[in-house]
Design a protein around this motif. Structure first.
Motif, PDB file in Angstrom:
ATOM      1  N   SER A 127      65.815 -50.884  63.716  1.00 54.89           N
ATOM      2  CA  SER A 127      65.204 -52.335  63.111  1.00 54.89           C
ATOM      3  C   SER A 127      64.030 -52.408  62.560  1.00 54.89           C
ATOM      4  CB  SER A 127      64.956 -53.152  64.458  1.00 54.89           C
ATOM      5  OG  SER A 127      63.925 -52.519  65.331  1.00 54.89           O
ATOM      6  N   THR A 128      63.555 -51.084  62.120  1.00 54.95           N
ATOM      7  CA  THR A 128      62.133 -51.088  61.515  1.00 54.95           C
ATOM      8  C   THR A 128      62.394 -50.085  60.227  1.00 54.95           C
ATOM      9  OG1 THR A 128      61.612 -48.907  62.595  1.00 54.95           O
ATOM     10  CG2 THR A 128      60.838 -51.090  63.371  1.00 54.95           C
ATOM     11  N   VAL A 129      61.650 -50.479  58.922  1.00 48.80           N
ATOM     12  CA  VAL A 129      61.647 -49.739  58.006  1.00 48.80           C
ATOM     13  C   VAL A 129      60.369 -49.185  57.964  1.00 48.80           C
ATOM     14  CG1 VAL A 129      61.759 -49.852  55.323  1.00 48.80           C
ATOM     15  CG2 VAL A 129      63.168 -51.250  56.739  1.00 48.80           C
ATOM     16  N   CYS A 130      60.042 -48.207  57.646  1.00 46.95           N
ATOM     17  CA  CYS A 130      58.751 -47.357  57.953  1.00 46.95           C
ATOM     18  C   CYS A 130      58.228 -46.591  56.678  1.00 46.95           C
ATOM     19  CB  CYS A 130      58.935 -46.388  59.180  1.00 46.95           C
ATOM     20  SG  CYS A 130      59.506 -46.916  60.562  1.00 46.95           S
ATOM     21  N   VAL A 131      56.756 -46.214  56.743  1.00 48.61           N
ATOM     22  CA  VAL A 131      56.174 -45.526  55.834  1.00 48.61           C
ATOM     23  C   VAL A 131      56.924 -43.987  56.198  1.00 48.61           C
ATOM     24  CG1 VAL A 131      54.119 -44.423  55.082  1.00 48.61           C
ATOM     25  CG2 VAL A 131      54.089 -46.783  55.787  1.00 48.61           C
ATOM     26  N   ALA A 132      57.275 -43.294  55.143  1.00 47.98           N
ATOM     27  CA  ALA A 132      57.910 -42.027  55.174  1.00 47.98           C
ATOM     28  C   ALA A 132      57.505 -41.121  54.108  1.00 47.98           C
ATOM     29  CB  ALA A 132      59.360 -42.190  55.219  1.00 47.98           C
ATOM     30  N   THR A 133      57.844 -39.824  54.171  1.00 48.10           N
ATOM     31  CA  THR A 133      57.453 -38.799  53.439  1.00 48.10           C
ATOM     32  C   THR A 133      58.720 -37.859  53.233  1.00 48.10           C
ATOM     33  OG1 THR A 133      55.400 -38.728  54.255  1.00 48.10           O
ATOM     34  CG2 THR A 133      55.849 -36.761  52.748  1.00 48.10           C
ATOM     35  N   VAL A 134      58.959 -37.303  51.953  1.00 44.11           N
ATOM     36  CA  VAL A 134      59.825 -36.231  51.690  1.00 44.11           C
ATOM     37  C   VAL A 134      59.409 -34.994  52.216  1.00 44.11           C
ATOM     38  CG1 VAL A 134      61.394 -34.937  50.101  1.00 44.11           C
ATOM     39  CG2 VAL A 134      60.684 -37.528  49.593  1.00 44.11           C
ATOM     40  N   ARG A 135      59.983 -34.447  53.256  1.00 46.93           N
ATOM     41  CA  ARG A 135      59.394 -33.305  53.815  1.00 46.93           C
ATOM     42  C   ARG A 135      60.224 -31.878  53.194  1.00 46.93           C
ATOM     43  NH1 ARG A 135      54.604 -34.162  55.746  1.00 46.93           N
ATOM     44  NH2 ARG A 135      54.703 -36.109  57.050  1.00 46.93           N
ATOM     45  N   LYS A 136      61.453 -32.113  52.951  1.00 48.04           N
ATOM     46  CA  LYS A 136      62.167 -30.849  52.181  1.00 48.04           C
ATOM     47  C   LYS A 136      63.301 -31.446  51.127  1.00 48.04           C
ATOM     48  CE  LYS A 136      64.230 -26.814  54.394  1.00 48.04           C
ATOM     49  NZ  LYS A 136      65.081 -26.326  55.681  1.00 48.04           N
ATOM     50  N   VAL A 137      63.351 -30.683  50.177  1.00 46.12           N
ATOM     51  CA  VAL A 137      64.336 -30.966  49.415  1.00 46.12           C
ATOM     52  C   VAL A 137      65.683 -30.097  49.313  1.00 46.12           C
ATOM     53  CG1 VAL A 137      65.075 -31.328  46.765  1.00 46.12           C
ATOM     54  CG2 VAL A 137      62.821 -32.145  47.564  1.00 46.12           C
ATOM     55  N   GLY A 188      69.217 -57.908  48.859  1.00 51.52           N
ATOM     56  CA  GLY A 188      69.877 -57.110  47.805  1.00 51.52           C
ATOM     57  C   GLY A 188      71.318 -56.504  48.569  1.00 51.52           C
ATOM     58  N   ARG A 189      71.191 -55.171  48.555  1.00 50.56           N
ATOM     59  CA  ARG A 189      72.647 -54.778  49.318  1.00 50.56           C
ATOM     60  C   ARG A 189      71.907 -54.413  50.838  1.00 50.56           C
ATOM     61  NH1 ARG A 189      74.327 -49.532  46.656  1.00 50.56           N
ATOM     62  NH2 ARG A 189      75.622 -49.297  48.304  1.00 50.56           N
ATOM     63  N   LEU A 190      70.735 -54.535  51.357  1.00 49.69           N
ATOM     64  CA  LEU A 190      70.653 -54.307  52.655  1.00 49.69           C
ATOM     65  C   LEU A 190      70.786 -55.557  53.556  1.00 49.69           C
ATOM     66  CD1 LEU A 190      69.063 -52.187  54.221  1.00 49.69           C
ATOM     67  CD2 LEU A 190      66.839 -53.397  53.801  1.00 49.69           C
ATOM     68  N   LEU A 191      71.336 -55.190  54.652  1.00 52.10           N
ATOM     69  CA  LEU A 191      71.492 -56.331  55.484  1.00 52.10           C
ATOM     70  C   LEU A 191      71.234 -56.027  56.970  1.00 52.10           C
ATOM     71  CD1 LEU A 191      75.612 -56.019  55.464  1.00 52.10           C
ATOM     72  CD2 LEU A 191      74.104 -57.373  53.769  1.00 52.10           C
ATOM     73  N   ARG A 192      70.451 -57.251  57.533  1.00 49.51           N
ATOM     74  CA  ARG A 192      69.877 -57.252  58.952  1.00 49.51           C
ATOM     75  C   ARG A 192      71.035 -57.627  59.965  1.00 49.51           C
ATOM     76  NH1 ARG A 192      64.946 -55.735  61.239  1.00 49.51           N
ATOM     77  NH2 ARG A 192      64.715 -56.908  63.379  1.00 49.51           N
ATOM     78  N   VAL A 193      71.316 -56.790  60.749  1.00 55.45           N
ATOM     79  CA  VAL A 193      72.632 -57.118  61.797  1.00 55.45           C
ATOM     80  C   VAL A 193      71.990 -57.395  62.969  1.00 55.45           C
ATOM     81  CG1 VAL A 193      74.479 -56.352  62.835  1.00 55.45           C
ATOM     82  CG2 VAL A 193      74.189 -55.945  60.370  1.00 55.45           C
ATOM     83  N   TRP A 247      71.365 -60.446  72.146  1.00 55.87           N
ATOM     84  CA  TRP A 247      70.480 -59.498  72.419  1.00 55.87           C
ATOM     85  C   TRP A 247      69.160 -59.614  71.658  1.00 55.87           C
ATOM     86  CZ3 TRP A 247      71.349 -55.039  75.794  1.00 55.87           C
ATOM     87  CH2 TRP A 247      72.468 -54.975  76.266  1.00 55.87           C
ATOM     88  N   GLU A 248      67.985 -59.097  72.332  1.00 54.72           N
ATOM     89  CA  GLU A 248      66.791 -59.249  71.674  1.00 54.72           C
ATOM     90  C   GLU A 248      66.749 -58.986  70.353  1.00 54.72           C
ATOM     91  OE1 GLU A 248      64.274 -60.771  73.190  1.00 54.72           O
ATOM     92  OE2 GLU A 248      65.426 -61.013  75.108  1.00 54.72           O
ATOM     93  N   ASP A 249      65.770 -59.349  69.441  1.00 52.90           N
ATOM     94  CA  ASP A 249      65.775 -59.082  67.683  1.00 52.90           C
ATOM     95  C   ASP A 249      65.510 -57.601  67.928  1.00 52.90           C
ATOM     96  OD1 ASP A 249      66.471 -61.521  67.428  1.00 52.90           O
ATOM     97  OD2 ASP A 249      64.515 -62.178  66.800  1.00 52.90           O
ATOM     98  N   THR A 250      64.921 -57.017  68.871  1.00 53.01           N
ATOM     99  CA  THR A 250      64.363 -55.503  68.661  1.00 53.01           C
ATOM    100  C   THR A 250      65.611 -54.625  68.642  1.00 53.01           C
ATOM    101  OG1 THR A 250      64.213 -55.604  71.232  1.00 53.01           O
ATOM    102  CG2 THR A 250      62.147 -55.870  69.879  1.00 53.01           C
ATOM    103  N   TYR A 251      66.670 -55.185  68.964  1.00 53.66           N
ATOM    104  CA  TYR A 251      67.975 -54.422  68.689  1.00 53.66           C
ATOM    105  C   TYR A 251      68.466 -54.331  67.579  1.00 53.66           C
ATOM    106  CZ  TYR A 251      67.780 -53.606  73.744  1.00 53.66           C
ATOM    107  OH  TYR A 251      67.170 -53.280  75.105  1.00 53.66           O
ATOM    108  N   ASP A 252      67.927 -55.413  66.530  1.00 53.69           N
ATOM    109  CA  ASP A 252      68.669 -55.580  65.389  1.00 53.69           C
ATOM    110  C   ASP A 252      68.672 -54.115  64.494  1.00 53.69           C
ATOM    111  OD1 ASP A 252      68.474 -58.096  65.866  1.00 53.69           O
ATOM    112  OD2 ASP A 252      67.180 -58.862  64.366  1.00 53.69           O
ATOM    113  N   GLN A 253      69.569 -54.128  63.609  1.00 50.10           N
ATOM    114  CA  GLN A 253      69.729 -52.821  62.788  1.00 50.10           C
ATOM    115  C   GLN A 253      69.720 -53.238  61.390  1.00 50.10           C
ATOM    116  OE1 GLN A 253      72.390 -50.339  65.730  1.00 50.10           O
ATOM    117  NE2 GLN A 253      73.343 -51.099  63.916  1.00 50.10           N
ATOM    118  N   TRP A 254      69.055 -52.607  60.405  1.00 49.96           N
ATOM    119  CA  TRP A 254      69.125 -52.686  59.095  1.00 49.96           C
ATOM    120  C   TRP A 254      70.346 -51.619  58.714  1.00 49.96           C
ATOM    121  CZ3 TRP A 254      66.900 -56.424  56.524  1.00 49.96           C
ATOM    122  CH2 TRP A 254      65.648 -56.904  56.710  1.00 49.96           C
TER     123      TRP A 254
END
Lengths: 34, 442
Positions: B275-285, B394-399, B404-411
């Motif tokens: 349900s969350t989009v987070c700050v992230a890092t490329v750790r390995k290519v 865009g092409r991203l959906l929130r389901v 259920w509570e919104d905390t169970y939602d999924q992108w």
């Protein structure tokens, strides 16, 4: 591949059977175009 | 208990909530997606006549008055505006036939008793109602059967994400296949219930040898590793290894241009909290365009919660994507100041992954906010649930999972193989999880 099939609506003769007897009607149904 | 609700009925749910359902054509991986233009509101079909006292089964013409996924609301011909006997059924089951089917098996059409005295000339009535109308094609059910085919077979071996340590792959064996969804059993597990469900087009499964081919961590015996490596080199698989052409193909990446690099920052759906989009890092290519991504502030020291995304994945986004689309961005855990990308990049001495490296394609998917779907709970992937698309970016959906509570939602991506049209479970004989109904206080 499934999504790329080409279909089009075509007229077809359809047979109907009732308690009073049989007859046919012209209806539209989707068919493969090739 | 007497108060226990009856079995879930999609038709009642849709009629009650007055919501639309996502069309079958929006689910490219779903059966009949490519043939759903064969179906239209207003078309006529032959169905069982339940308003009849005759001892044998008889049929009558009905008109499709509403479509919801694979399901349709039907009204017997001759009922005009009378909706009292309207009923929902699944168009992809053998209960529904093209007009003309009864004649081919020698069964006469018999009108429902509610309207049997309404007309005296049924032939004239039917000629008038049917001429020029649409019906299902004669090969509709054959197409249903063909489109349900799945080439994964019980006993086949493949590599799958370790659900307990998502930075690693494990070897698994196909145990069961239902409607293109696969139940996998980890080969090294002692527990027979230690399973993992996913769709055959899931990005989480790969052929034998894939992990070593792309450089992904693999938890397997030394014998397996040696044998799978040799198989990959020689391209000679064992009979029970899943053929590589059964798996989802990622887009090929042009390696002559700028590439993702270790340390680049981005935004990503948290694989452990969808349900969350987070700050992230490329750790390995890795090779072949695969990346190991870590969610900033959540990472374990050993990197066991890094997750493999292909660089064309629709689950990773450039810096600023959330801000641009008014999506809440989850900052790194314990980040005290209000999160600002510029400050964070400066503080971490890192650079943002260039926008052009991401998948910017937005398909004409047809999903709209409010549409009903059947969706896999990706945290419990054996569960397919009643759900609603609540946001489309865009092409991203929130389901959202109904009840259920919104905390169970999924992108999820619009092309995710974990979304299905209404009626998919019924068609496949797979249990559908109904909306959660909160118990009222005594």
């Amino acid at each position: 591949g499934d999504a790329e099939r080409s279909r089009k609506w075509e007229q077809k003769q359809v047979q109907i059977k009732t308690l009073e007897g049989e007859f046919s009607v012209t209806m539209w149904a989707s068919e493969d175009s090739n | 208990s007497k108060n226990k609700p009856g079995p879930f009925d999609w038709g009642v749910h849709i009629d009650t909530e007055k919501k639309e359902s996502a069309p079958v054509t929006s689910f490219k991986h779903a059966p009949m997606s490519g043939h759903w233009s064969d179906v239209a509101v207003g078309m006529k079909v032959e169905v069982l006549n339940t308003d009849c006292d005759l001892p044998s089964k008889v049929f009558w013409i009905a008109q499709v008055i509403k479509i919801a996924g694979y399901r349709a609301k039907l009204r017997y011909e001759g009922f005009e505006e009378n909706s009292s006997l309207d009923f929902w059924c699944n168009l992809c089951t053998m209960e529904v036939h093209p007009v003309g089917w009864c004649a081919t098996i020698g069964k006469p059409l018999v009108p429902p008793k509610t309207i049997q005295h309404k007309y005296t000339n049924w032939k004239g009535f039917l000629v008038k109602r049917l001429t020029g109308a649409k019906t299902l094609p004669g090969d509709f059910y054959t197409k249903v059967v063909e489109s349900r085919e799945c080439k994964f077979r019980s006993g086949m071996q493949l590599e799958v994400v370790d659900k307990c340590s998502i930075s690693s792959m494990r070897v698994a064996v196909v145990d069961e296949v239902v409607g293109g969804r696969i139940r996998l059993l980890y080969r090294d597990s002692q527990d027979e219930e230690d399973d993992f469900w996913c769709h055959m087009a899931s990005p989480l499964i790969h052929p034998v040898g894939w992990s070593q081919l792309v450089g992904h961590k693999l938890t397997a015996t030394a014998d397996y590793k040696a044998a799978s490596y040799a198989k990959t080199i020689s391209k000679k698989l064992d009979p029970m290894d899943c053929p590589p052409d059964l798996f989802r193909k990622e887009k090929t990446v042009d390696s002559s241009h700028q590439q993702f690099q270790v340390g680049m920052k981005l935004e990503a759906i948290d694989p452990l909290n969808l349900s969350t989009v987070c700050v992230a890092t490329v750790r390995k290519v890795l090779r072949e365009g695969y990346l190991m991504i870590g969610i900033d502030g959540m990472e374990t020291p050993d990197g066991s919660d890094w997750f493999c995304y292909h660089q064309t994945s629709a689950s990773i986004f450039p810096v600023g994507f959330c801000d641009l689309n008014k999506i809440e961005l989850t900052p790194p855990r314990n980040y005290s100041a209000p999160f600002k990308w510029l400050d964070y990049l400066k503080k971490t001495k890192s650079q943002a992954a260039p926008v052009k490296l991401f998948n910017n394609e937005i398909p004409n998917h047809g999903f709209k906010a409010g549409m009903k779907v059947e969706a896999v709970d990706l945290m419990e992937p054996h569960l397919v649930c009643v759900a609603t698309v609540v946001r489309v970016v865009g092409r991203l959906l929130r389901v959202h999972f109904d009840g259920w509570e919104d905390t169970y939602d999924q992108w999820v991506d619009c092309e995710a193989p974990d979304l299905y049209p209404v009626g998919w479970c019924e068609m496949m004989g797979y249990p559908l999880q109904p909306p959660l109904i909160k118990a009222s206080p005594p």
